[in-house]
Design an enzyme around this catalytic site. Structure first.
Site, short mmCIF file in Angstrom:
data_model
loop_
_atom_site.label_atom_id
_atom_site.label_comp_id
_atom_site.label_asym_id
_atom_site.label_seq_id
_atom_site.Cartn_x
_atom_site.Cartn_y
_atom_site.Cartn_z
N GLY A 285 60.74 104.07 -3.40
CA GLY A 285 60.84 103.13 -3.35
C GLY A 285 61.59 101.54 -3.71
O GLY A 285 60.94 100.54 -2.84
N ALA A 286 61.96 101.86 -4.72
CA ALA A 286 62.02 100.67 -5.93
C ALA A 286 63.43 99.59 -5.42
O ALA A 286 63.53 98.64 -5.44
CB ALA A 286 62.15 101.01 -7.13
N ALA A 287 64.57 100.44 -4.53
CA ALA A 287 64.64 99.08 -4.01
C ALA A 287 64.65 98.72 -2.53
O ALA A 287 65.64 97.44 -2.35
CB ALA A 287 66.66 100.39 -3.84
N ASN B 63 58.58 112.14 7.06
CA ASN B 63 57.57 111.44 6.56
C ASN B 63 56.90 112.07 5.73
O ASN B 63 56.21 112.17 4.39
CB ASN B 63 56.89 110.03 6.71
CG ASN B 63 57.35 108.75 6.63
OD1 ASN B 63 58.02 107.84 5.83
ND2 ASN B 63 57.54 108.28 7.83
N GLN C 57 56.35 114.58 -2.61
CA GLN C 57 56.51 113.65 -3.82
C GLN C 57 54.13 113.83 -3.63
O GLN C 57 54.39 114.00 -5.34
CB GLN C 57 56.25 112.35 -3.32
CG GLN C 57 57.63 111.94 -2.99
CD GLN C 57 57.57 110.54 -3.17
OE1 GLN C 57 56.77 109.57 -3.04
NE2 GLN C 57 58.54 110.44 -2.51
N ASP D 244 45.93 94.17 5.78
CA ASP D 244 44.78 94.22 6.53
C ASP D 244 44.16 93.23 6.61
O ASP D 244 43.23 92.37 6.86
CB ASP D 244 44.33 95.43 7.78
CG ASP D 244 45.63 96.78 7.72
OD1 ASP D 244 46.78 95.97 8.23
OD2 ASP D 244 45.76 96.97 7.11
N HIS E 190 45.65 102.29 9.29
CA HIS E 190 46.58 100.77 8.79
C HIS E 190 47.72 101.37 9.86
O HIS E 190 48.68 101.72 9.75
CB HIS E 190 47.16 100.73 7.36
CG HIS E 190 48.53 99.47 7.56
ND1 HIS E 190 48.43 98.56 7.79
CD2 HIS E 190 50.10 100.11 7.84
CE1 HIS E 190 49.63 98.12 7.93
NE2 HIS E 190 50.21 98.94 7.87
P1 NAX Z 1 62.52 98.53 2.45
O1 NAX Z 1 63.66 99.85 3.94
O2 NAX Z 1 63.51 97.61 2.63
O3 NAX Z 1 62.74 100.19 1.35
C1 NAX Z 1 62.00 101.20 1.17
C2 NAX Z 1 63.16 102.19 -0.12
O4 NAX Z 1 62.30 103.60 0.28
C3 NAX Z 1 64.39 101.74 0.71
O5 NAX Z 1 65.20 101.87 -1.09
C4 NAX Z 1 64.61 103.40 0.70
O6 NAX Z 1 65.30 103.86 -0.75
C5 NAX Z 1 63.59 104.27 0.10
N1 NAX Z 1 62.72 105.39 0.41
C6 NAX Z 1 63.15 105.99 0.83
N2 NAX Z 1 63.32 107.64 1.45
C7 NAX Z 1 63.24 107.61 0.72
C8 NAX Z 1 62.15 108.93 -0.86
N3 NAX Z 1 62.19 110.05 -0.50
N4 NAX Z 1 61.41 107.98 -1.68
C9 NAX Z 1 62.29 107.49 -3.14
N5 NAX Z 1 62.21 106.76 -1.87
C10 NAX Z 1 63.00 106.47 -1.05
O7 NAX Z 1 60.85 99.25 3.22
P2 NAX Z 1 59.91 97.89 2.66
O8 NAX Z 1 59.88 97.04 3.47
O9 NAX Z 1 60.29 98.04 1.00
O10 NAX Z 1 59.11 99.28 3.83
C11 NAX Z 1 58.29 100.17 3.05
C12 NAX Z 1 57.50 100.81 3.50
O11 NAX Z 1 55.95 100.22 3.42
C13 NAX Z 1 57.83 100.59 4.88
O12 NAX Z 1 57.75 102.69 5.04
C14 NAX Z 1 56.67 100.28 5.25
O13 NAX Z 1 56.19 100.23 7.28
C15 NAX Z 1 55.51 100.11 4.91
N6 NAX Z 1 54.94 98.83 5.39
C16 NAX Z 1 53.17 99.49 4.40
C17 NAX Z 1 52.08 98.23 4.85
C18 NAX Z 1 50.71 98.48 4.54
O14 NAX Z 1 50.13 98.11 4.58
N7 NAX Z 1 50.40 99.45 4.48
C19 NAX Z 1 52.77 96.60 4.71
C20 NAX Z 1 53.67 96.41 4.74
C21 NAX Z 1 55.18 97.59 5.21
O15 NAX Z 1 55.31 97.72 6.22
#
Ligand code: NAX
Length: 326
Positions: free
Chosen positions: A11-13, A105, A112, A159, A187
């Site tokens: 999810g580097a982007a 997911n 992965q 959290d 979470h």
């Molecule tokens: P974004 O939507 O900004 O970024 C996610 C990135 O993942 C995108 O660049 C997308 O293209 C990429 N992606 C999607 N499918 C993929 C795959 N199969 N392989 C590699 N990359 C893939 O989300 P962001 O705000 O960065 O959040 C990322 C994740 O963190 C979300 O699932 C979000 O719900 C989760 N969170 C978890 C938290 C925690 O405490 N555990 C808190 C923060 C966040 O909400």
């Protein structure tokens, strides 16, 4: 200098990636003397954006950044990885059911998990951030049978940090002085932040606050709904604080906590009535690159009901993805 460690980030982007990568490259995660090679994974259409982030990483001229790999192939991203931060996940789109989100997911994290199993270092330490984080971590662990289960973890640290800051505000004490906080479970808003054992300067936080109604009606719901409050205010989900929590989690796991408790989502060993392998938030300490669960804490009736409610949700999520795990 030390040989570089390979750190895979998925999810580097994305938003979290945009905060996280710079801090890893700056040495905030593995130490100021530890060179790193970043191995960045995203889906094919996001690769141009990843390359833009890489240009910015280059422009920081981080002395510890020894290399960067950009790919849409999990096996390339996880090749010989010492650390894997699984941040990328399928977000819930409009009208998407919880079941469909789990399914989407589940597919990502089985692939992965298998790629980690095949390509990563046998000591790889995995942190799952992408939601539903606990169940995604469970799926990855189950899909990587040749790697130690204990190396798969889920992020509860945001959290934990949110709960710390609420307690600091309520007691008027510095956040850094609060010890022995625990966050149990998933979470999700069902998590149970628990300050019954917490201390500040050796004094009991529970005695200091002495207000069960505040615990039940303000503290627990505020921590549980904090993510939603940030989305409401910012129009975007937490990103910098999530990246910070991921750094805290990996740094503490690697470099140790000097006896301080932190919360990690880890596969249960059956303690506290949580069945083995369920990925659940527990209080731990870390030393020598390993975490150790805090055992033997007394669980009162209120806590039991909270811990069971969040467990029930994890059972439902697990049942929802069981068919993917064969
Ligand atoms: P974004 O939507 O900004 O970024 C996610 C990135 O993942 C995108 O660049 C997308 O293209 C990429 N992606 C999607 N499918 C993929 C795959 N199969 N392989 C590699 N990359 C893939 O989300 P962001 O705000 O960065 O959040 C990322 C994740 O963190 C979300 O699932 C979000 O719900 C989760 N969170 C978890 C938290 C925690 O405490 N555990 C808190 C923060 C966040 O909400």
């Amino acid at each position: 200098s030390k040989p570089a460690k390979r750190v895979a980030v998925t999810g580097a982007a994305g938003q979290i990636g945009y905060s996280l990568l710079f801090r890893i490259a700056n040495g905030d995660m593995l130490g100021k003397d530890q060179p790193v090679i970043l191995q960045l994974l995203d889906i094919t259409p996001a690769l141009p954006a990843v390359r833009g982030v890489v240009m910015e990483l280059e422009d920081c001229a981080f002395p510890l950044l020894a290399g960067v790999v950009v790919t849409d192939d999990p096996k390339v991203a996880f090749k010989d990885a010492d650390y894997a931060l699984l941040v990328g996940a399928r977000p819930r789109s409009k009208g998407m059911e919880r079941k469909d989100l789990l399914e989407a997911n589940g597919a990502i994290f089985t692939v992965q998990g298998r790629a980690l199993d095949e390509a990563a270092s046998r000591d790889v330490r995995v942190l799952v951030v992408g939601n539903p984080a606990n169940t995604n971590a469970y799926i990855a662990m189950k899909s990587a049978p040749s790697l130690p289960k204990k190396n798969f973890t889920a992020m509860l640290r945001l959290d934990h940090n949110r709960a710390l800051s609420q307690l600091a505000a309520r007691t008027g004490k510095p956040v850094g002085q609060i010890e022995k906080l625990a966050v149990w479970g998933n979470h999700s808003p069902t998590m149970y932040p628990d300050y019954r054992f917490a201390t500040i300067g050796g004094q009991s936080v529970k005695a200091m606050i002495n207000d069960d109604a505040w615990n039940r009606d303000a503290f627990i719901p505020t921590v549980g709904k904090r993510g939603a409050a940030i989305i409401e205010a910012r129009g975007l989900s937490s990103a910098a604080s999530a990246a910070n929590a991921a750094i805290d989690h990996m740094r503490d796991w690697t470099l140790g906590t000097n006896g301080r408790w932190v919360t990690m989502g880890i596969p249960s060993d059956g303690s506290y009535g949580i069945p083995e392998d369920i990925m659940y938030g527990f209080p731990v300490t870390c030393a020598g690159g390993e975490y150790t669960m805090i055992k033997g804490l007394e669980i009162d009736e209120f806590s039991r009901s909270k811990m069971d409610a969040t467990l029930k949700e994890l059972f439902e999520e697990r049942d929802g993805v069981a068919h993917l795990l064969g």
